[in-house]
Scaffold this motif. Structure first.
Motif, PDB file in Angstrom:
ATOM      1  N   GLU A  11      13.249  -7.999  -9.856  1.00 13.25           N
ATOM      2  CA  GLU A  11      12.995  -9.443 -10.075  1.00 13.25           C
ATOM      3  C   GLU A  11      11.554  -9.823  -9.752  1.00 13.25           C
ATOM      4  O   GLU A  11      11.053 -10.844 -10.226  1.00 13.25           O
ATOM      5  N   THR A  12      10.929  -9.037  -8.886  1.00 13.27           N
ATOM      6  CA  THR A  12       9.551  -9.395  -8.477  1.00 13.27           C
ATOM      7  C   THR A  12       8.660  -8.158  -8.509  1.00 13.27           C
ATOM      8  O   THR A  12       9.135  -7.027  -8.686  1.00 13.27           O
ATOM      9  N   ILE A  13       7.399  -8.404  -8.285  1.00 16.03           N
ATOM     10  CA  ILE A  13       6.426  -7.298  -8.121  1.00 16.03           C
ATOM     11  C   ILE A  13       5.657  -7.552  -6.823  1.00 16.03           C
ATOM     12  O   ILE A  13       5.676  -8.670  -6.290  1.00 16.03           O
ATOM     13  N   PHE A  14       4.973  -6.520  -6.345  1.00 17.18           N
ATOM     14  CA  PHE A  14       4.043  -6.681  -5.213  1.00 17.18           C
ATOM     15  C   PHE A  14       2.622  -6.552  -5.768  1.00 17.18           C
ATOM     16  O   PHE A  14       2.380  -5.683  -6.615  1.00 17.18           O
ATOM     17  N   VAL A  15       1.728  -7.380  -5.273  1.00 18.26           N
ATOM     18  CA  VAL A  15       0.332  -7.244  -5.731  1.00 18.26           C
ATOM     19  C   VAL A  15      -0.546  -6.849  -4.552  1.00 18.26           C
ATOM     20  O   VAL A  15      -0.235  -7.153  -3.401  1.00 18.26           O
ATOM     21  N   SER A  16      -1.656  -6.151  -4.870  1.00 22.57           N
ATOM     22  CA  SER A  16      -2.558  -5.737  -3.790  1.00 22.57           C
ATOM     23  C   SER A  16      -3.338  -6.964  -3.301  1.00 22.57           C
ATOM     24  O   SER A  16      -3.505  -7.942  -4.033  1.00 22.57           O
ATOM     25  N   GLU A  17      -3.815  -6.841  -2.061  1.00 23.93           N
ATOM     26  CA  GLU A  17      -4.568  -7.952  -1.461  1.00 23.93           C
ATOM     27  C   GLU A  17      -5.810  -8.275  -2.293  1.00 23.93           C
ATOM     28  O   GLU A  17      -6.141  -9.442  -2.505  1.00 23.93           O
ATOM     29  N   ILE A  23       1.451  -5.394 -20.798  1.00 27.10           N
ATOM     30  CA  ILE A  23       1.550  -3.962 -20.506  1.00 27.10           C
ATOM     31  C   ILE A  23       1.997  -3.229 -21.764  1.00 27.10           C
ATOM     32  O   ILE A  23       3.084  -3.502 -22.295  1.00 27.10           O
ATOM     33  N   ASN A  24       1.171  -2.322 -22.210  1.00 30.14           N
ATOM     34  CA  ASN A  24       1.473  -1.495 -23.376  1.00 30.14           C
ATOM     35  C   ASN A  24       1.972  -2.343 -24.573  1.00 30.14           C
ATOM     36  O   ASN A  24       3.046  -2.115 -25.097  1.00 30.14           O
ATOM     37  N   ASP A  25       1.185  -3.343 -24.904  1.00 33.60           N
ATOM     38  CA  ASP A  25       1.475  -4.273 -26.020  1.00 33.60           C
ATOM     39  C   ASP A  25       2.725  -5.134 -25.817  1.00 33.60           C
ATOM     40  O   ASP A  25       3.179  -5.787 -26.752  1.00 33.60           O
ATOM     41  N   LYS A  26       3.302  -5.115 -24.638  1.00 34.59           N
ATOM     42  CA  LYS A  26       4.429  -6.005 -24.356  1.00 34.59           C
ATOM     43  C   LYS A  26       3.995  -7.025 -23.316  1.00 34.59           C
ATOM     44  O   LYS A  26       3.058  -6.772 -22.553  1.00 34.59           O
ATOM     45  N   LYS A  27       4.714  -8.135 -23.296  1.00 33.18           N
ATOM     46  CA  LYS A  27       4.364  -9.167 -22.318  1.00 33.18           C
ATOM     47  C   LYS A  27       5.523  -9.384 -21.370  1.00 33.18           C
ATOM     48  O   LYS A  27       6.688  -9.286 -21.764  1.00 33.18           O
ATOM     49  N   ILE A  28       5.208  -9.692 -20.131  1.00 27.92           N
ATOM     50  CA  ILE A  28       6.259  -9.965 -19.147  1.00 27.92           C
ATOM     51  C   ILE A  28       5.769 -11.066 -18.211  1.00 27.92           C
ATOM     52  O   ILE A  28       4.580 -11.140 -17.882  1.00 27.92           O
ATOM     53  N   ARG A  29       6.690 -11.944 -17.841  1.00 29.22           N
ATOM     54  CA  ARG A  29       6.359 -13.001 -16.875  1.00 29.22           C
ATOM     55  C   ARG A  29       7.202 -12.712 -15.634  1.00 29.22           C
ATOM     56  O   ARG A  29       8.425 -12.678 -15.707  1.00 29.22           O
ATOM     57  N   ILE A  30       6.550 -12.438 -14.539  1.00 26.36           N
ATOM     58  CA  ILE A  30       7.295 -11.997 -13.350  1.00 26.36           C
ATOM     59  C   ILE A  30       6.705 -12.604 -12.080  1.00 26.36           C
ATOM     60  O   ILE A  30       5.499 -12.876 -12.005  1.00 26.36           O
ATOM     61  N   GLN A  31       7.567 -12.783 -11.084  1.00 25.32           N
ATOM     62  CA  GLN A  31       7.157 -13.471  -9.857  1.00 25.32           C
ATOM     63  C   GLN A  31       6.578 -12.476  -8.839  1.00 25.32           C
ATOM     64  O   GLN A  31       6.970 -11.312  -8.807  1.00 25.32           O
ATOM     65  N   MET A  58       2.442  -3.268  -7.948  1.00 27.65           N
ATOM     66  CA  MET A  58       3.519  -2.285  -7.913  1.00 27.65           C
ATOM     67  C   MET A  58       4.817  -2.922  -8.406  1.00 27.65           C
ATOM     68  O   MET A  58       5.067  -4.099  -8.117  1.00 27.65           O
ATOM     69  N   MET A  59       5.576  -2.128  -9.141  1.00 31.99           N
ATOM     70  CA  MET A  59       6.860  -2.646  -9.613  1.00 31.99           C
ATOM     71  C   MET A  59       7.926  -1.546  -9.488  1.00 31.99           C
ATOM     72  O   MET A  59       7.605  -0.378  -9.318  1.00 31.99           O
TER      73      MET A  59
END
Lengths: 223, 807
Positions: B560-566, B584-592, B608-609
Motif C-alpha cells: 500500500e505504501t513505499i519508503f523514500v530515502s531522506e 516506472i517502465n512506461d507505467k504510472k502509479i500513485r502511491i502513498q 523502496m517498495m
C-alpha cells in the motif's frame, strides 16, 4: 607698504566640548606682511597654537576668513589648499616632527623636491648657516633636541616658503640652544626675506622680533 | 608623477624601521593566499573533471564510457571491452584547430546510420564504395564547409544539410590521424539496447555515465566546491588577521610621517594612493609566493580528494594540476583584495589623521560610523540568509548564513572580553596594583590583542563545529551501517539459474534469503532508483526509519505504501503520507509514502517498495543481490557448498566486514579535506596570536619602563602576562566551544540537508573539546613565551637596556 602674505580677517574659534562651548578668541584681524618677523605671545591656553594653525591653513576658523595672497583659503578645493601650503608656507613645531624613516639630508630635501623648488646651492647655504653639514647622513632619532630643531628649520626653509610659522621652536631647548635657534631664524628672515611668525612665552625672544602680538582675553593686540 | 614617486618613497621607507611588520605582513598574505589558491586549484580540477563528462553527455547519443582520469580512452580499452562482451563504439570528439567547429570521428560502418538522414543507409548512396576505396570522408553542412574552404584538403567533403552547423563528422581513422590521436578515442558509446546500471565495467580505469549522471556530477561538484571553498575562505580570513595586525601596527608607527606629509601640503588623495599602491605591491609579491605555496598544498591534498570523489560518487577526476596565467592573476587579485580589506581600517585611520589634533565634540568619525552601520545590519542580514537557505535553492545563501553567524560571534567576542575585564577591574582589591595596571594595559592594546583572539576564536570554533558535525555523522553512520548490513553474506546474482541454485543451498542450511532488486523510474521529471525488497521482520528490526506511521511496515508489506530515502524527501519536499505519482517502465502509479529512511553517503534519489509491487513493473527482472542470514554453525558448510555448486568469485560474494571497512574508509576520506583545512586554520590562528603578541610587546616597551623603574622585575611582569593570556585563552576557548556547537548545528540542520540531502542528529564530544582546549592553551603559552623572546624581553638587563635606548 609691504605686501601681505597671509591675512586673517574677523576670525574667531569656538570649541565644542562635553561641558559646553568654549570661545577661544573672536574678531581677530592680522596682516602678516612680507619679510617681517612677528612674535605671538600670550598665556598658556589662550589659543596661540590654534591661531597659528588657522593662519597656516591647518585648521578652519569657526567664523571669519583667511587669505593667502589674494585667495580665500577656505573657499578653495582641498587640493588647492594643499598646494598653497606646499608652496607658500612652512611650519616648525616644538616637537620637530622629522620623518623618522628618512635621513637628515632626505628630510631637508623632501619638501623642496615635492614642490619642485629644490635648489642645491640654496640648500647647502642653509645647511652651512644652520651648521648641520656633519649630520646629513644621520637618522633623526640619533640627534639631540637642538640638532633636530635645526634640521626641522632647514627642511622648512629648503622649500622656500614665503612665510615660516614656528610654534614655540625653542620650547624644549636649553638656553644656549634656544639662542642659537632664534639667531638662525632671525638671520633667515633677513637673509632670505622670509616672513617669520614665532609663538613664544619669552618676552626676551619677542623683543628681538619686529612686531609683537599678544593674544589676551580672546582679543589680539599689538604690544 | 614625480610627486607620487617621492611620496611613495617616503611611505615605503617606513618599512626600514618596521622590518618585523613587513615580514609578518608578507607572511600573512602568503599564508592566506596559499590556502585560498590551493582550494581554488582543487576546485578547478573537480569542476573541470565534472565539466568534461557533462559536456560529453550533452552531445553524446547514448550512455558513454570514459576514462576516470584521462581525457581519452585507448584502443587497448576498446579491445578489452569488446572481448568482455561489451557492445561499444569508439568516438572522437574534439575542436578543430583555430575554428569553433567540432569534429566528430565515428566508425562509419557501425555508426553510419546516424550521419545520414533518417531511413537512409550507407548502402543507399555511393558513400560505402568511396569509403571502401580508401577515401577520407567528411560530412557536414554547406555553411560549415564554407568556413574551412582552405583547410582539410585530404578529406572528401560530402554536404548533408541536416548535420548541425559547426559540426563535421568523419571516419574515425581519418579523424584520429588528423588530430594526432592514433590509438586514442574521446569516449565509447554504449550500444546495448537498454542500460542496465548494475552492469559492471571490467576495467577499473573506465566508468559508465548516462544522462542522469550529468545532474549528479553537477550536484556533487557544487557540493564539494562549496564545502572546500567555504573552508578556504575561512582559512583565508584567519590568515588575513595577521595582515590586519601587522599593517595596523606598522601604520600606527607611520602616523608621524603621514602627519608631516599632510602638514607640508601633500594631498590626502595622493597619500592614500601611495599607501594603496604600496599595499598592492606587497600583495603582488606575497600573493605570488602564496600562489606557489597553493600549488604545493593542492598537490598534497588532491590525491585524497580525487580518491573521495572517484570512489564514493563514481565520478571522473582529473589527476593533473593545470596552472594558467589567469589562475595566477586571480590568486594575486584575491590576495590584493584581501589585503586591502584587512588594511581598510588602518587606511581609514591614516586618512582621518589630521596634521594637528583638533578638539570638536561633534566630530564625525567615518570608521566608527561605518562599524556601527555594519553591526546594525548584521542581525537582519543573518536572518535574511537563514530565510533564503531554508526556502530557496540559492546554495551560497547557506554559507552566507553560516558566515554571518560567525561574524556575529566575532563581533561579540571583544565586547564580552571587555565586559569581563571591566568586571574584574571593578572587583579587584586595591592591593593588587600590578594586576590592575595589567588590566588597563590590556584594555589599551585591546584592538591588537582582540584581533589575535578573534582569529583564534574562529579557528577553534570551526574545529569544534566541523568535528562535531563530522563525528556525529560518523557515529550515526556507523550505527546505521551496522543495522543496514544485517546479513552474513551478500551474493550478486548473474542469472536465474544461479539464483535458483543459491536459493537451494540457502534452504538446505536453514538460512533466510532476502532478495534485493533495483531498477530506475521517474518522479517529478527526475530520475530515481527503485529498490524492490521483502519487508520482513528482519528489515523491521534492523532498518530504523527516520519518520514513519505506526503501521508503516504492515502497509508496505501489503504493497500500500513505499519508503523514500531522506535525500529524496528533502530534495523533493516529500512528507509522510504524501501521494507520489511515479513513472516506472512506461507505467504510472500513485502511491502513498509510509516511511522515510536514512541512506547516508548516497547522492541518488531512491525509494523502496515491496518486491511483488516491483515485479508488476519489471516482471522478468531477477534480483541483483541476495542477502543471506545463517546460523553461525552452518556458515562454513554453506560457504563450501556454495563454492562447489555455483561459480563464484571475489566479486560475486560480498563480505560485510569488507563493506564496513570500505564504507568507513570512504567516509573518512570524504571529510579528510575538511579536517586538514580546519587544522591548518588552527595553526594559522596560533601564528596570528603569536605575531600579535610580538606587535603588542614592541608597542608597549615604553609603557613598561615606569613599571620597572618602580621596582617590579621582568619575571614578575612575564608571570603576570602569562596569567593574563591563560585567563583570556580559557575564556576564548569557552566561547569557541559554544560557537562551535552552533556551527555544527548549522552544518547539520541547514547545510548538509541542502547540499547532501541528509540531516544528522548532533552529539556533543567533551573529550575532543578538552583536547582542543589543551592545544589552545599550549599554543597560546608558546605564543606568549616566543613573542617575549622575539621582542628581546628575555633577560632583565637586556630588556631594561632596550627600553632605555628606545626612549
Amino acid at each position: 607698504m609691504k605686501d601681505h602674505i597671509v591675512e586673517i580677517k574677523d576670525v574667531s574659534k569656538i570649541f565644542f566640548t562635553k561641558s559646553g562651548s568654549l570661545e577661544l578668541f573672536t574678531d581677530v584681524n592680522i596682516n602678516f606682511c612680507a619679510s617681517t618677523s612677528y612674535a605671538l605671545i600670550g598665556e598658556s591656553g589662550v589659543g596661540k597654537s590654534t591661531l597659528l594653525h588657522i593662519a597656516s591653513g591647518l585648521e578652519k576658523p569657526s567664523t571669519g576668513e583667511v587669505f593667502v595672497g589674494n585667495q580665500n583659503f577656505w573657499d578653495l578645493k582641498a587640493s588647492a589648499q594643499a598646494l598653497l601650503r606646499l608652496n607658500e608656507t612652512a611650519i616648525i613645531f616644538q616637537q620637530y616632527n622629522l620623518i623618522p624613516c628618512l635621513s637628515v639630508k632626505e628630510n631637508i630635501e623632501f619638501q623642496s623636491r615635492v614642490n619642485k623648488k629644490h635648489n642645491n646651492e640654496y640648500i647647502n647655504a642653509i645647511i652651512d648657516d644652520l651648521q648641520i653639514a656633519r649630520l646629513l647622513g644621520e637618522w633623526p632619532e640619533n640627534l639631540s633636541g637642538g640638532e633636530q630643531q635645526r634640521v626641522a628649520i632647514a627642511r622648512a626653509l629648503a622649500a622656500q616658503p614665503k612665510i615660516l610659522f614656528a610654534d614655540e621652536p625653542t620650547g624644549s631647548l636649553d638656553e644656549k640652544n634656544s639662542k642659537i635657534v632664534l639667531d638662525m631664524l632671525l638671520n633667515i628672515n633677513r637673509k632670505y626675506n622670509t616672513s617669520l611668525v614665532v609663538i613664544t612665552h619669552s618676552l626676551a625672544i619677542a623683543s628681538k622680533l619686529e612686531v609683537c602680538l599678544e593674544l589676551k582675553s580672546r582679543k589680539i593686540s599689538k604690544k | 608623477m614625480n610627486q607620487f614617486f617621492l611620496v611613495l618613497r617616503v611611505i615605503v621607507a617606513n618599512w626600514k624601521k618596521a622590518k618585523g611588520q613587513l615580514f609578518f605582513t608578507i607572511l600573512g598574505i602568503a599564508i592566506a593566499s596559499t590556502l585560498w589558491s590551493s582550494v581554488d586549484i582543487v576546485n578547478n580540477q573537480t569542476i573541470k573533471a565534472q565539466k568534461r563528462s557533462i559536456d560529453l553527455l550533452q552531445t553524446a547519443f547514448k550512455p558513454i564510457v570514459i576514462d576516470r582520469e584521462l581525457p581519452y580512452v585507448s584502443q587497448n580499452d576498446y579491445v578489452r571491452l569488446r572481448l568482455s562482451g561489451w557492445l561499444v563504439n569508439p568516438v572522437i570528439r574534439a575542436p578543430l584547430k583555430n575554428t569553433n567547429i567540432i569534429i566528430v570521428g565515428v566508425d562509419l560502418l557501425a555508426d553510419g546510420k546516424k550521419i545520414l538522414p533518417s531511413g537512409k543507409t550507407l548502402a543507399d548512396s555511393n558513400f560505402l564504395e568511396m569509403y571502401a576505396n580508401g577515401e577520407a570522408l567528411l560530412f557536414g553542412s554547406g555553411k560549415t564547409f564554407e568556413k574551412i574552404t582552405n583547410q582539410l584538403p585530404n578529406f572528401t567533403r560530402i554536404e548533408l544539410a541536416h548535420i548541425p552547423e559547426d559540426t563535421l563528422i568523419g571516419d574515425i581513422a581519418s579523424v584520429q590521424s588528423l588530430l594526432n590521436m592514433e590509438g586514442k578515442f574521446t569516449y565509447f558509446e554504449y550500444i546495448n539496447k537498454s542500460l542496465n546500471t548494475l552492469d559492471k565495467l571490467p576495467l577499473k580505469n573506465l566508468m559508465l555515465i548516462d544522462d542522469n549522471s550529468a545532474g549528479e556530477f553537477r550536484f556533487i561538484s557544487e557540493s564539494f566546491t562549496f564545502n572546500i571553498r567555504a573552508f578556504g575562505f575561512l582559512s583565508f580570513f584567519v590568515g588575513m588577521f595577521i595582515v590586519y595586525t601587522s599593517v595596523g601596527m606598522a601604520y600606527d608607527q607611520r602616523r608621524l610621517t603621514v602627519k608631516i606629509l599632510k602638514t607640508i601640503g601633500i594631498e590626502r588623495t595622493l597619500i592614500n594612493l601611495t599607501l594603496v599602491t604600496e599595499l598592492l605591491l606587497i600583495s603582488l609579491f606575497s600573493g605570488s609566493i602564496g600562489a606557489f605555496g597553493g600549488f604545493l598544498l593542492a598537490r598534497e591534498l588532491l590525491p585524497d580528494i580525487n580518491n573521495t570523489i572517484s570512489n564514493i560518487y563514481n565520478s571522473p577526476i582529473d589527476g593533473k594540476i593545470d596552472l594558467s596565467i589567469s589562475w595566477y592573476f586571480y590568486s594575486v587579485l584575491i590576495a590584493g583584495l584581501g589585503t586591502l580589506l584587512s588594511c581598510s581600517r588602518a587606511l581609514l585611520k591614516l586618512d582621518n589623521l589630521r596634521p594637528i589634533e583638533q578638539t570638536s565634540y561633534k566630530k564625525f568619525h567615518f570608521g566608527k560610523s561605518l562599524s556601527i552601520i555594519v553591526y546594525a545590519m548584521l542581525l537582519p542580514l543573518t536572518f535574511t540568509f537563514y530565510y533564503l537557505s531554508m526556502t530557496s535553492n540559492i546554495k551560497v545563501a547557506n554559507f552566507l548564513f553560516l558566515g554571518s553567524v560567525i561574524v556575529v560571534g566575532c563581533t561579540l567576542l571583544p565586547l564580552l572580553i571587555k565586559l569581563f575585564l571591566f568586571f574584574i577591574a571593578k572587583k579587584l582589591p586595591e592591593r593588587f596594583v600590578l594586576s590592575f595596571w595589567l588590566l588597563r594595559d590590556t584594555q589599551k592594546f585591546g584592538a591588537l590583542l582582540f584581533a589575535g583572539y578573534i582569529a583564534f576564536f574562529l579557528a577553534l570554533s570551526i574545529n569544534v563545529g566541523v568535528h562535531g558535525m563530522v563525528t556525529s555523522f560518523k557515529s550515526t553512520f556507523v550505527e546505521w551501517l551496522e543495522n543496514r548490513i544485517f546479513a552474513e553474506y551478500y551474493i550478486n546474482i548473474a542469472n536465474e539459474r544461479q539464483l535458483n541454485k543459491i536459493q537451494d543451498v540457502v534452504k538446505k542450511y536453514d538460512g533466510e534469503a532476502y532478495p534485493i532488486i533495483k531498477n530506475n523510474g521517474r518522479y517529478n521529471e527526475k530520475a530515481i532508483e527503485i529498490y524492490g525488497f521483502n519487508p520482513s521482520s528482519v528489515y523491521e528490526e534492523n532498518w530504523p526509519l527516520l519518520d514513519k506511521k505506526r503501521n508503516a511496515w504492515d502497509r508496505i508489506r501489503n504493497g500500500e505504501t513505499i519508503f523514500v530515502s531522506e535525500q529524496l524527501s528533502i530534495r523533493e519536499k516529500i512528507k509522510l503520507d504524501d501521494f507520489l505519482e511515479l513513472e516506472i517502465n512506461d507505467k504510472k502509479i500513485r502511491i502513498q509514502v509510509g516511511g522515510i529512511y536514512a541512506d547516508y553517503g548516497n547522492p541518488h534519489n531512491q525509494l523502496m517498495m515491496q518486491l511483488k509491487l516491483f515485479k508488476t513493473f519489471f516482471s522478468s527482472q531477477i534480483p541483483s543481490t541476495i542477502a543471506v542470514k545463517l546460523a553461525e554453525s552452518n556458515r562454513l558448510n554453506f560457504f563450501n557448498e556454495l563454492s562447489s555448486k555455483v561459480v563464484i568469485n571475489s566479486e560475486t560474494i560480498i563480505n560485510p566486514q569488507q563493506v564496513r571497512k570500505i564504507s568507513l574508509g570512504i567516509f573518512d576520506n570524504t571529510f579528510k579535506i575538511s579536517f586538514q583545512l580546519a587544522l591548518i586554520t588552527l595553526f594559522v590562528a596560533a601564528f596570528t596570536l603569536y605575531t600579535n603578541l610580538i606587535s603588542i610587546n614592541k608597542l608597549r616597551k615604553k609603557d613598561l619602563l615606569p613599571i620597572y623603574l618602580i621596582g617590579f622585575s621582568v619575571n614578575q611582569v612575564i608571570r603576570l602576562e602569562l596569567l593574563k593570556i591563560y585567563i583570556l585563552t580559557n575564556m576564548v576557548c569557552f566561547l569557541s566551544i559554544g560557537m562551535g556547537v552552533i556551527i555544527a548545528f548549522i552544518l547539520s540542520e541547514v547545510i548538509n540537508p541542502n547540499f547532501f540531502g541528509w540531516r544528522i542528529p548532533i552529539q556533543v564530544f567533551p573529550k575532543y573539546w578538552l583536547q582542543i582546549w589543551i592545544i589552545a592553551n599550549i599554543a597560546s603559552f608558546f605564543a606568549t613565551i616566543l613573542s617575549f623572546r622575539m621582542s628581546n624581553v628575555k633577560t632583565s638587563a637586556n630588556f631594561d637596556r632596550k627600553i632605555l635606548r628606545s626612549i
